[in-house]
Scaffold this motif. Structure first.
Motif, PDB file in Angstrom:
ATOM      1  N   PRO A 204       4.128  11.948   9.905  1.00  0.00           N
ATOM      2  CA  PRO A 204       2.930  12.348  10.643  1.00  0.00           C
ATOM      3  C   PRO A 204       3.146  13.516  11.600  1.00  0.00           C
ATOM      4  N   GLU A 205       4.274  13.546  12.285  1.00  0.00           N
ATOM      5  CA  GLU A 205       4.506  14.647  13.219  1.00  0.00           C
ATOM      6  C   GLU A 205       4.738  15.959  12.475  1.00  0.00           C
ATOM      7  N   PHE A 206       5.444  15.898  11.364  1.00  0.00           N
ATOM      8  CA  PHE A 206       5.644  17.094  10.541  1.00  0.00           C
ATOM      9  C   PHE A 206       4.311  17.590   9.995  1.00  0.00           C
ATOM     10  N   ALA A 207       3.465  16.673   9.542  1.00  0.00           N
ATOM     11  CA  ALA A 207       2.149  17.044   9.029  1.00  0.00           C
ATOM     12  C   ALA A 207       1.308  17.705  10.129  1.00  0.00           C
ATOM     13  N   HIS A 208       1.431  17.190  11.361  1.00  0.00           N
ATOM     14  CA  HIS A 208       0.709  17.796  12.481  1.00  0.00           C
ATOM     15  C   HIS A 208       1.158  19.233  12.691  1.00  0.00           C
ATOM     16  N   HIS A 209       2.451  19.497  12.600  1.00  0.00           N
ATOM     17  CA  HIS A 209       2.948  20.858  12.790  1.00  0.00           C
ATOM     18  C   HIS A 209       2.454  21.780  11.680  1.00  0.00           C
ATOM     19  N   LEU A 210       2.380  21.273  10.452  1.00  0.00           N
ATOM     20  CA  LEU A 210       1.822  22.078   9.364  1.00  0.00           C
ATOM     21  C   LEU A 210       0.355  22.402   9.630  1.00  0.00           C
ATOM     22  N   GLY A 211      -0.402  21.395  10.055  1.00  0.00           N
ATOM     23  CA  GLY A 211      -1.799  21.623  10.381  1.00  0.00           C
ATOM     24  C   GLY A 211      -1.968  22.623  11.505  1.00  0.00           C
ATOM     25  N   ALA A 212      -1.057  22.572  12.474  1.00  0.00           N
ATOM     26  CA  ALA A 212      -1.130  23.500  13.601  1.00  0.00           C
ATOM     27  C   ALA A 212      -0.997  24.947  13.129  1.00  0.00           C
ATOM     28  N   LEU A 213      -0.155  25.175  12.129  1.00  0.00           N
ATOM     29  CA  LEU A 213      -0.012  26.538  11.596  1.00  0.00           C
ATOM     30  C   LEU A 213      -1.324  27.036  10.998  1.00  0.00           C
ATOM     31  N   VAL A 214      -2.011  26.161  10.273  1.00  0.00           N
ATOM     32  CA  VAL A 214      -3.298  26.531   9.672  1.00  0.00           C
ATOM     33  C   VAL A 214      -4.334  26.805  10.761  1.00  0.00           C
ATOM     34  N   ILE A 215      -4.356  25.964  11.781  1.00  0.00           N
ATOM     35  CA  ILE A 215      -5.316  26.136  12.864  1.00  0.00           C
ATOM     36  C   ILE A 215      -5.053  27.438  13.628  1.00  0.00           C
ATOM     37  N   ARG A 216      -3.793  27.736  13.870  1.00  0.00           N
ATOM     38  CA  ARG A 216      -3.468  28.996  14.549  1.00  0.00           C
ATOM     39  C   ARG A 216      -3.925  30.190  13.726  1.00  0.00           C
ATOM     40  N   LEU A 217      -3.753  30.120  12.414  1.00  0.00           N
ATOM     41  CA  LEU A 217      -4.216  31.193  11.533  1.00  0.00           C
ATOM     42  C   LEU A 217      -5.728  31.341  11.618  1.00  0.00           C
ATOM     43  N   ALA A 218      -6.435  30.217  11.718  1.00  0.00           N
ATOM     44  CA  ALA A 218      -7.899  30.259  11.803  1.00  0.00           C
ATOM     45  C   ALA A 218      -8.383  30.983  13.055  1.00  0.00           C
ATOM     46  N   GLY A 219      -7.532  31.118  14.056  1.00  0.00           N
ATOM     47  CA  GLY A 219      -7.929  31.779  15.290  1.00  0.00           C
ATOM     48  C   GLY A 219      -7.536  33.231  15.392  1.00  0.00           C
ATOM     49  N   VAL A 220      -6.988  33.788  14.313  1.00  0.00           N
ATOM     50  CA  VAL A 220      -6.503  35.165  14.348  1.00  0.00           C
ATOM     51  C   VAL A 220      -7.578  36.135  13.895  1.00  0.00           C
ATOM     52  N   GLY A 221      -7.960  37.071  14.778  1.00  0.00           N
ATOM     53  CA  GLY A 221      -8.794  38.228  14.477  1.00  0.00           C
ATOM     54  C   GLY A 221      -9.868  38.030  13.435  1.00  0.00           C
ATOM     55  N   PRO A 222      -9.786  38.784  12.325  1.00  0.00           N
ATOM     56  CA  PRO A 222     -10.827  38.727  11.289  1.00  0.00           C
ATOM     57  C   PRO A 222     -10.994  37.337  10.680  1.00  0.00           C
TER      58      PRO A 222
ATOM     59  N   ARG B  13      -7.571  29.224  20.257  1.00  0.00           N
ATOM     60  CA  ARG B  13      -8.501  30.107  19.534  1.00  0.00           C
ATOM     61  C   ARG B  13      -8.882  29.514  18.183  1.00  0.00           C
ATOM     62  N   GLY B  14      -7.917  28.923  17.503  1.00  0.00           N
ATOM     63  CA  GLY B  14      -8.205  28.328  16.198  1.00  0.00           C
ATOM     64  C   GLY B  14      -9.139  27.145  16.298  1.00  0.00           C
ATOM     65  N   LEU B  15      -8.963  26.323  17.323  1.00  0.00           N
ATOM     66  CA  LEU B  15      -9.842  25.170  17.503  1.00  0.00           C
ATOM     67  C   LEU B  15     -11.263  25.604  17.826  1.00  0.00           C
ATOM     68  N   ARG B  16     -11.402  26.679  18.594  1.00  0.00           N
ATOM     69  CA  ARG B  16     -12.749  27.226  18.826  1.00  0.00           C
ATOM     70  C   ARG B  16     -13.353  27.693  17.504  1.00  0.00           C
ATOM     71  N   ALA B  17     -12.547  28.400  16.694  1.00  0.00           N
ATOM     72  CA  ALA B  17     -13.049  28.901  15.413  1.00  0.00           C
ATOM     73  C   ALA B  17     -13.539  27.769  14.526  1.00  0.00           C
ATOM     74  N   LEU B  18     -12.926  26.593  14.657  1.00  0.00           N
ATOM     75  CA  LEU B  18     -13.317  25.451  13.835  1.00  0.00           C
ATOM     76  C   LEU B  18     -14.533  24.704  14.372  1.00  0.00           C
ATOM     77  N   GLY B  19     -15.034  25.112  15.540  1.00  0.00           N
ATOM     78  CA  GLY B  19     -16.310  24.569  16.008  1.00  0.00           C
ATOM     79  C   GLY B  19     -16.268  23.667  17.219  1.00  0.00           C
ATOM     80  N   PHE B  20     -15.104  23.448  17.813  1.00  0.00           N
ATOM     81  CA  PHE B  20     -15.046  22.603  19.005  1.00  0.00           C
ATOM     82  C   PHE B  20     -15.627  23.332  20.215  1.00  0.00           C
ATOM     83  N   GLY B  21     -16.404  22.596  21.009  1.00  0.00           N
ATOM     84  CA  GLY B  21     -17.049  23.196  22.163  1.00  0.00           C
ATOM     85  C   GLY B  21     -16.136  23.364  23.349  1.00  0.00           C
TER      86      GLY B  21
END
Length: 341
Positions: free
Chosen positions: A15-33, A75-83
């Protein structure tokens, strides 16, 4: 698609490893374009805007502390819609947390047991990252959750919290005193009113103009919940977050042997729903109507969020269901809320 991915791949990963993988995706979602493209499909509809704590929240639904411990996914969490995003828990001193493994899924209960132990990079590093995030025009409301450093004795907790508050309050939209995690020895004892009063008063002074809240446990007796709620008002806090994880294990579908194998730690997710709602009612009954109450614990759907709002929550937070429902969870909730307006 995400439920299939979870069933076939993600649930097989640590579970912790999976969380770190998810974090990479979320960080990417917050990058620029990338963030612009993602946000175009996830931005909360305008009618969901909430004014609280002197701030404007795009949605009443945000992500609870514990998900982004080190201010790397805002930034990624904002991009995903969290207020809003509540980062941390941050401690004055950096610390590795408890030994691994320390995060366990209870899939049958849509729940998690964690004994992470406030693993984080420390207040100095968090402050540097917060400064960088605050330079961005595209950021959510950012709360900062602070806790006691493990290396600091309980009798010195106030000094430790004040140290973090002085450093982080100027960079936070709101600040939260966490005295309710079950994973730091002696921490929950700070919820006793006679101990909590001087701690909150000192942090309140250190926080200056930044709104200050306190996060409480679901395992308190009903009378203790009401006492802390009244104390928070008396000390001049801006709000309460109810609740943290529970040390209870009753009513679980997961076999007892698996629960016992997971061991100690805080339980979060669907089993916490009823008690979180009860604590919300207790807090709301003890504080003025304009006092901010943020409800967390067992939130999975738009109907759950709507129910918390109907019971007097100002804002609502989630975390555990993110692991089970995937990256577009906030979008699903926001659309569900907007559809019933």
């Amino acid at each position: 698609m995400y439920p299939l991915l979870f069933r076939t791949v993600l649930r097989r990963l640590d579970p912790e490893f999976a969380h770190h993988l998810g974090a990479l995706v979320i960080r990417l979602a917050g990058v620029g374009p990338v963030a612009s493209v993602v946000r175009a499909t996830t931005a909360p509809p305008a009618p969901l805007t909430v004014r609280a704590l002197g701030l404007t929240f795009d949605s009443p639904f945000g992500v609870a502390a514990g998900f982004d411990k080190n201010v790397t996914m805002v930034r990624g969490l904002r991009a995903l819609g969290f207020g809003h995003v509540e980062v941390g828990t941050v401690t004055a001193l950096p610390q590795p947390g408890n030994p691994k493994p320390r995060l366990f899924r209870l899939v049958a209960d849509r729940a998690v047991i964690n004994r992470m132990g406030f693993n984080n990079d420390g207040a100095q590093v968090a402050a540097r990252r917060l400064r960088a995030v605050r330079r961005s025009r595209r950021r959510p409301v950012i709360g900062v959750n602070i806790g006691k450093s493990r290396a600091v004795a309980v009798e010195d907790a106030t000094t430790d919290y004040v140290r973090s508050a002085r450093l982080l309050a100027p960079l936070a939209d709101y600040l939260v005193v966490n005295v309710s995690s079950p994973n730091t020895p002696g921490l929950r004892g700070l919820q006793a009113v006679e101990t909590l009063r001087p701690l909150l008063a000192a942090v309140r002074e250190a926080a200056g103009s930044t709104p200050l809240l306190v996060k409480i446990a679901p395992d308190l007796e009903d009378g203790e919940v009401a006492d802390i709620a009244r104390l928070a008002v008396d000390v001049g806090l801006s709000g309460i977050i109810a609740t943290n994880t529970t040390i209870g294990r009753t009513g679980l579908r997961t076999p007892d042997a698996a629960v016992e194998a997971a061991g100690a730690g805080g339980l979060s997710g669907a089993p916490l729903k009823q008690r979180a709602l009860e604590v919300l009612d207790l807090v709301r009954a003890a504080v003025p109507d304009d006092f901010v109450v943020i409800s967390a614990g067992g939130v999975e759907t738009a109907d759950d969020v709507r129910e918390r709002l109907a019971h007097g929550a100002t804002l609502v937070q989630g975390y555990t269901a993110f692991l089970y429902r995937g990256p577009f969870w906030a979008r699903q909730i926001n659309r569900g809320l907007a559809a019933r307006r």
